[in-house]
Design an enzyme around this catalytic site. Structure first.
Site, PDB file in Angstrom:
ATOM      1  N   VAL A   1       0.836  -1.196   0.000  1.00 32.63           N
ATOM      2  CA  VAL A   1       0.000   0.000   0.000  1.00 32.63           C
ATOM      3  C   VAL A   1       0.876   1.254   0.000  1.00 32.63           C
ATOM      4  O   VAL A   1       0.586   2.227  -0.708  1.00 32.63           O
ATOM      5  CB  VAL A   1      -0.967   0.004   1.200  1.00 32.63           C
ATOM      6  CG1 VAL A   1      -1.845   1.247   1.180  1.00 32.63           C
ATOM      7  CG2 VAL A   1      -1.847  -1.243   1.168  1.00 32.63           C
ATOM      8  N   TYR A   2       1.958   1.229   0.760  1.00 35.21           N
ATOM      9  CA  TYR A   2       2.908   2.345   0.758  1.00 35.21           C
ATOM     10  C   TYR A   2       3.453   2.554  -0.657  1.00 35.21           C
ATOM     11  O   TYR A   2       3.503   3.687  -1.157  1.00 35.21           O
ATOM     12  CB  TYR A   2       4.050   2.058   1.730  1.00 35.21           C
ATOM     13  CG  TYR A   2       5.115   3.129   1.767  1.00 35.21           C
ATOM     14  CD1 TYR A   2       4.946   4.284   2.523  1.00 35.21           C
ATOM     15  CD2 TYR A   2       6.304   2.982   1.057  1.00 35.21           C
ATOM     16  CE1 TYR A   2       5.919   5.272   2.567  1.00 35.21           C
ATOM     17  CE2 TYR A   2       7.288   3.954   1.090  1.00 35.21           C
ATOM     18  CZ  TYR A   2       7.092   5.094   1.847  1.00 35.21           C
ATOM     19  OH  TYR A   2       8.067   6.065   1.873  1.00 35.21           O
ATOM     20  N   ALA A   3       3.862   1.450  -1.307  1.00 33.46           N
ATOM     21  CA  ALA A   3       4.383   1.556  -2.669  1.00 33.46           C
ATOM     22  C   ALA A   3       3.331   2.125  -3.609  1.00 33.46           C
ATOM     23  O   ALA A   3       3.630   2.986  -4.443  1.00 33.46           O
ATOM     24  CB  ALA A   3       4.855   0.184  -3.158  1.00 33.46           C
TER      25      ALA A   3
ATOM     26  N   SER B   1       0.911   4.133  -2.890  1.00 33.35           N
ATOM     27  CA  SER B   1       0.737   5.567  -2.622  1.00 33.35           C
ATOM     28  C   SER B   1       1.870   6.377  -3.238  1.00 33.35           C
ATOM     29  O   SER B   1       1.651   7.476  -3.762  1.00 33.35           O
ATOM     30  CB  SER B   1       0.650   5.820  -1.111  1.00 33.35           C
ATOM     31  OG  SER B   1       1.893   5.611  -0.460  1.00 33.35           O
TER      32      SER B   1
END
Length: 268
Positions: A153-155, A157
């Site tokens: 999810v970080y990637a 974003s």
């Protein structure tokens, strides 16, 4: 070159980590600095610490709240000045396999990392267009370039930030506006946000990383990775290698796919 002397610079996430270091570096260059942060205590500490270095102002804000962004932007313009340079630095990370993420994890990560920079920029870019000058620096991540377990999810974003940020640069160029956009894609920075990460590639020193970003703004640099030859090798590998070969290169040779195995992050 962008001369920062006398300019009003706003930094989100400006009371800690590289945001705080950039605030100090900008004050030393004669800029008027506005910091936005969710932590009111850290804002007060930062203002007290840097008060003798120049004009610094702080606003407590949760950038996941769009109305708060709009209201606080208006307050900054009334209290300080129109913003000349905007640094979208605030961000969070949840280090879990995707199926372990809660709905709140996903929503909060995407809201703060991907959507907030757009809404914050929207609140200030109109003034920049009107005065035909400005600079927007968006702190993305090398995680927006390479897939990595426990960063899904970080990637996502940060991939979003890179695509939006560089498109914004091209739009300002097409519109013949003197508004520069710098997209920054750093590797892990040793600020506490990624505590527990183990990496074959050296983790970045926050002081050096912050200085490199400020200099990139001064030089009107379009994109910045702070990874040098490793970035070029990785991008070349993505272009010419079959996926299975690139997985071996990034996962086994560089060890990137194992970096988050012992992730802890900021400890409350």
């Amino acid at each position: 070159m962008t001369d920062l002397f006398g300019k009003t610079v706003l930094i989100t996430g400006g009371a800690a980590g590289i945001g705080k270091i950039m605030a100090r570096l900008l004050l030393e260059r004669g800029a008027n600095v506005v910091i936005w942060d969710i932590d009111a205590v850290k804002i007060d500490e930062t203002i007290t610490e840097f008060a003798k270095k120049g004009n610094i102002y702080g606003y407590q804000i949760d950038v996941s709240n769009i109305q708060k962004i709009e209201d606080t932007a208006k307050q900054v313009k009334a209290d300080v000045a129109k913003v000349d340079v905007l640094i979208n630095n605030a961000g969070i990370v949840v280090g879990k396999f995707f199926h372990e993420h809660s709905t709140k994890d996903i929503t909060k990560t995407m809201t703060i990392n991907a959507e907030a920079p757009m809404h914050v920029t929207k609140a200030f870019i109109g003034d920049m267009i009107e005065q035909n000058s400005g600079h927007i620096c968006n702190i993305a991540s090398s995680g927006g370039l390479i897939s990595n377990p426990k960063m899904s999810v970080y990637a996502a974003s940060k991939w979003s930030v890179i695509g939006w940020s560089d498109t914004l640069r091209i739009e300002m160029n097409q519109l013949q506006k003197n508004i520069k956009v710098t997209t920054v894609m750093p590797y892990y920075i040793n600020t506490g946000m990624f505590d527990g990460v183990k990496s074959k590639i050296p983790i970045l020193d926050p002081e050096a990383a912050a200085l490199t970003i400020v200099r990139a703004i001064e030089k009107n640099q379009k994109m910045l990775t702070i990874l040098g030859y490793i970035y070029r090798l990785t991008r070349l590998g993505q272009a010419i290698m079959p996926v299975s070969v690139f997985d071996w290169f990034a996962g086994k040779l560089l060890g990137i796919y194992k970096t988050m195995e012992h992730f802890k992050g900021h400890q409350k």
